[in-house]
Design a protein around this motif. Structure first.
Motif, PDB file in Angstrom:
ATOM      1  N   GLY A   2      -8.185  16.159  -8.407  1.00 21.64           N
ATOM      2  CA  GLY A   2      -9.241  15.953  -9.390  1.00 21.64           C
ATOM      3  C   GLY A   2     -10.446  15.196  -8.868  1.00 21.64           C
ATOM      4  O   GLY A   2     -11.055  14.418  -9.604  1.00 21.64           O
ATOM      5  N   ILE A   3     -10.810  15.454  -7.630  1.00 18.23           N
ATOM      6  CA  ILE A   3     -11.980  14.794  -7.045  1.00 18.23           C
ATOM      7  C   ILE A   3     -13.220  15.519  -7.553  1.00 18.23           C
ATOM      8  O   ILE A   3     -13.481  16.660  -7.188  1.00 18.23           O
ATOM      9  N   ARG A   4     -13.973  14.855  -8.428  1.00 17.55           N
ATOM     10  CA  ARG A   4     -15.168  15.464  -9.006  1.00 17.55           C
ATOM     11  C   ARG A   4     -16.439  14.704  -8.637  1.00 17.55           C
ATOM     12  O   ARG A   4     -17.533  15.235  -8.741  1.00 17.55           O
ATOM     13  N   ASP A   5     -16.283  13.446  -8.279  1.00 17.17           N
ATOM     14  CA  ASP A   5     -17.429  12.611  -7.921  1.00 17.17           C
ATOM     15  C   ASP A   5     -17.200  12.008  -6.544  1.00 17.17           C
ATOM     16  O   ASP A   5     -16.055  11.733  -6.161  1.00 17.17           O
ATOM     17  N   LEU A   6     -18.290  11.778  -5.848  1.00 19.54           N
ATOM     18  CA  LEU A   6     -18.221  11.177  -4.521  1.00 19.54           C
ATOM     19  C   LEU A   6     -19.051   9.910  -4.494  1.00 19.54           C
ATOM     20  O   LEU A   6     -20.060   9.836  -5.192  1.00 19.54           O
ATOM     21  N   PRO A   7     -18.648   8.967  -3.701  1.00 21.46           N
ATOM     22  CA  PRO A   7     -17.414   8.925  -2.922  1.00 21.46           C
ATOM     23  C   PRO A   7     -16.206   8.610  -3.811  1.00 21.46           C
ATOM     24  O   PRO A   7     -16.326   7.960  -4.842  1.00 21.46           O
ATOM     25  N   THR A   8     -15.061   9.095  -3.386  1.00 19.73           N
ATOM     26  CA  THR A   8     -13.799   8.750  -4.033  1.00 19.73           C
ATOM     27  C   THR A   8     -12.803   8.380  -2.951  1.00 19.73           C
ATOM     28  O   THR A   8     -12.680   9.083  -1.950  1.00 19.73           O
ATOM     29  N   VAL A   9     -12.124   7.294  -3.168  1.00 21.43           N
ATOM     30  CA  VAL A   9     -11.065   6.844  -2.265  1.00 21.43           C
ATOM     31  C   VAL A   9      -9.768   6.867  -3.059  1.00 21.43           C
ATOM     32  O   VAL A   9      -9.679   6.278  -4.141  1.00 21.43           O
ATOM     33  N   VAL A  10      -8.770   7.583  -2.524  1.00 22.15           N
ATOM     34  CA  VAL A  10      -7.484   7.689  -3.207  1.00 22.15           C
ATOM     35  C   VAL A  10      -6.439   6.977  -2.355  1.00 22.15           C
ATOM     36  O   VAL A  10      -6.365   7.178  -1.142  1.00 22.15           O
ATOM     37  N   PHE A  11      -5.631   6.162  -3.013  1.00 24.58           N
ATOM     38  CA  PHE A  11      -4.585   5.378  -2.362  1.00 24.58           C
ATOM     39  C   PHE A  11      -3.243   6.056  -2.642  1.00 24.58           C
ATOM     40  O   PHE A  11      -2.916   6.322  -3.804  1.00 24.58           O
ATOM     41  N   PHE A  12      -2.489   6.335  -1.597  1.00 20.06           N
ATOM     42  CA  PHE A  12      -1.203   7.021  -1.712  1.00 20.06           C
ATOM     43  C   PHE A  12      -0.086   6.114  -1.219  1.00 20.06           C
ATOM     44  O   PHE A  12      -0.258   5.360  -0.258  1.00 20.06           O
ATOM     45  N   ASN A  13       1.050   6.217  -1.896  1.00 15.05           N
ATOM     46  CA  ASN A  13       2.250   5.536  -1.431  1.00 15.05           C
ATOM     47  C   ASN A  13       3.386   6.539  -1.507  1.00 15.05           C
ATOM     48  O   ASN A  13       3.662   7.074  -2.579  1.00 15.05           O
ATOM     49  N   HIS A  14       3.987   6.821  -0.394  1.00 18.79           N
ATOM     50  CA  HIS A  14       5.056   7.809  -0.292  1.00 18.79           C
ATOM     51  C   HIS A  14       4.623   9.166  -0.840  1.00 18.79           C
ATOM     52  O   HIS A  14       5.375   9.844  -1.527  1.00 18.79           O
ATOM     53  N   GLY A  15       3.374   9.543  -0.567  1.00 23.26           N
ATOM     54  CA  GLY A  15       2.858  10.846  -0.961  1.00 23.26           C
ATOM     55  C   GLY A  15       2.356  10.942  -2.390  1.00 23.26           C
ATOM     56  O   GLY A  15       1.792  11.955  -2.785  1.00 23.26           O
ATOM     57  N   SER A  16       2.555   9.899  -3.192  1.00 24.02           N
ATOM     58  CA  SER A  16       2.105   9.910  -4.587  1.00 24.02           C
ATOM     59  C   SER A  16       0.869   9.038  -4.750  1.00 24.02           C
ATOM     60  O   SER A  16       0.717   8.025  -4.079  1.00 24.02           O
ATOM     61  N   VAL A  17       0.014   9.429  -5.678  1.00 28.43           N
ATOM     62  CA  VAL A  17      -1.198   8.657  -5.942  1.00 28.43           C
ATOM     63  C   VAL A  17      -0.818   7.306  -6.539  1.00 28.43           C
ATOM     64  O   VAL A  17      -0.098   7.227  -7.532  1.00 28.43           O
ATOM     65  N   ALA A  18      -1.332   6.245  -5.907  1.00 30.32           N
ATOM     66  CA  ALA A  18      -1.076   4.888  -6.380  1.00 30.32           C
ATOM     67  C   ALA A  18      -2.331   4.258  -6.968  1.00 30.32           C
ATOM     68  O   ALA A  18      -2.261   3.172  -7.543  1.00 30.32           O
ATOM     69  N   GLY A  19      -3.464   4.934  -6.827  1.00 29.63           N
ATOM     70  CA  GLY A  19      -4.704   4.414  -7.371  1.00 29.63           C
ATOM     71  C   GLY A  19      -5.894   5.136  -6.787  1.00 29.63           C
ATOM     72  O   GLY A  19      -5.765   5.944  -5.858  1.00 29.63           O
ATOM     73  N   ARG A  20      -7.059   4.869  -7.347  1.00 33.90           N
ATOM     74  CA  ARG A  20      -8.291   5.484  -6.844  1.00 33.90           C
ATOM     75  C   ARG A  20      -9.478   4.626  -7.214  1.00 33.90           C
ATOM     76  O   ARG A  20      -9.446   3.894  -8.196  1.00 33.90           O
ATOM     77  N   ILE A  21     -10.510   4.756  -6.397  1.00 30.73           N
ATOM     78  CA  ILE A  21     -11.804   4.136  -6.672  1.00 30.73           C
ATOM     79  C   ILE A  21     -12.844   5.226  -6.529  1.00 30.73           C
ATOM     80  O   ILE A  21     -12.894   5.901  -5.496  1.00 30.73           O
ATOM     81  N   THR A  22     -13.644   5.417  -7.553  1.00 26.82           N
ATOM     82  CA  THR A  22     -14.732   6.386  -7.499  1.00 26.82           C
ATOM     83  C   THR A  22     -16.045   5.621  -7.524  1.00 26.82           C
ATOM     84  O   THR A  22     -16.226   4.721  -8.340  1.00 26.82           O
ATOM     85  N   GLY A  23     -16.937   5.987  -6.624  1.00 32.31           N
ATOM     86  CA  GLY A  23     -18.209   5.288  -6.501  1.00 32.31           C
ATOM     87  C   GLY A  23     -18.128   4.249  -5.400  1.00 32.31           C
ATOM     88  O   GLY A  23     -17.159   4.156  -4.666  1.00 32.31           O
ATOM     89  N   SER A  24     -19.164   3.475  -5.310  1.00 34.53           N
ATOM     90  CA  SER A  24     -19.242   2.463  -4.275  1.00 34.53           C
ATOM     91  C   SER A  24     -18.224   1.358  -4.530  1.00 34.53           C
ATOM     92  O   SER A  24     -17.880   1.061  -5.675  1.00 34.53           O
ATOM     93  N   ALA A  25     -17.730   0.763  -3.458  1.00 32.65           N
ATOM     94  CA  ALA A  25     -16.767  -0.330  -3.573  1.00 32.65           C
ATOM     95  C   ALA A  25     -16.973  -1.291  -2.411  1.00 32.65           C
ATOM     96  O   ALA A  25     -17.384  -0.885  -1.321  1.00 32.65           O
ATOM     97  N   SER A  26     -16.670  -2.536  -2.646  1.00 31.25           N
ATOM     98  CA  SER A  26     -16.778  -3.533  -1.587  1.00 31.25           C
ATOM     99  C   SER A  26     -15.520  -3.503  -0.728  1.00 31.25           C
ATOM    100  O   SER A  26     -14.470  -2.991  -1.138  1.00 31.25           O
ATOM    101  N   LEU A  27     -15.626  -4.098   0.435  1.00 36.18           N
ATOM    102  CA  LEU A  27     -14.464  -4.228   1.302  1.00 36.18           C
ATOM    103  C   LEU A  27     -13.362  -5.001   0.585  1.00 36.18           C
ATOM    104  O   LEU A  27     -12.186  -4.635   0.682  1.00 36.18           O
ATOM    105  N   ASP A  28     -13.714  -6.039  -0.157  1.00 35.12           N
ATOM    106  CA  ASP A  28     -12.713  -6.826  -0.879  1.00 35.12           C
ATOM    107  C   ASP A  28     -11.947  -5.975  -1.893  1.00 35.12           C
ATOM    108  O   ASP A  28     -10.730  -6.094  -2.020  1.00 35.12           O
TER     109      ASP A  28
END
Length: 128
Positions: free
Chosen positions: A91-117
């Motif tokens: 379901g990636i519709r907007d960029l940038p998107t960062v998706v976090f996976f754990n054991h192949g499953s989605v564990a979270g996502r950030i869409t848009g700009s994000a800080s290193l923290d």
């Protein structure tokens, strides 16, 4: 050296450094995504496109994540223009998107700009 010249020099060094880091991210594509991300460990995938100006704001932070967590977390990049299947599945519709996976499953996502923290906080949660 004037302050403004020094500032420009530092800014250009930082920008160049961020671009170099981002290029060191391994690319993943539709053909190898499941094999690489589904290996079982934590993974972070940066969905990106060459025309996406906002994506450039994540080049440096993503490169830093790769450098800091390289042995424990896979930090990968996917070009959405060259790979239509995987972004559609997740379901990636907007960029940038960062998706976090754990054991192949989605564990979270950030869409848009994000800080290193913000990114690092999510990665640390994956490692708990």
């Amino acid at each position: 050296m004037s302050r403004s010249l020094l500032g420009l020099l530092l800014l250009s060094m930082f920008t160049f450094h961020g671009a170099v880091q981002a290029q060191s991210l391994p690319w993943v594509d539709d053909t190898n995504f499941s094999n690489i991300v589904g290996q079982g460990g934590p993974a972070v995938v940066f969905f990106d496109a060459s025309w996406c100006g906002a994506c450039r704001s994540l080049d440096g932070p993503m490169g830093t994540l790769a450098a800091r967590y390289g042995g424990r977390v896979q930090v990968l990049r996917m070009d959405v223009d060259s790979n239509a299947e995987t972004p559609q599945i997740f379901g990636i519709r907007d960029l940038p998107t960062v998706v976090f996976f754990n054991h192949g499953s989605v564990a979270g996502r950030i869409t848009g700009s994000a800080s290193l923290d913000q990114l690092e906080s999510r990665v640390q949660a994956l490692l708990r």
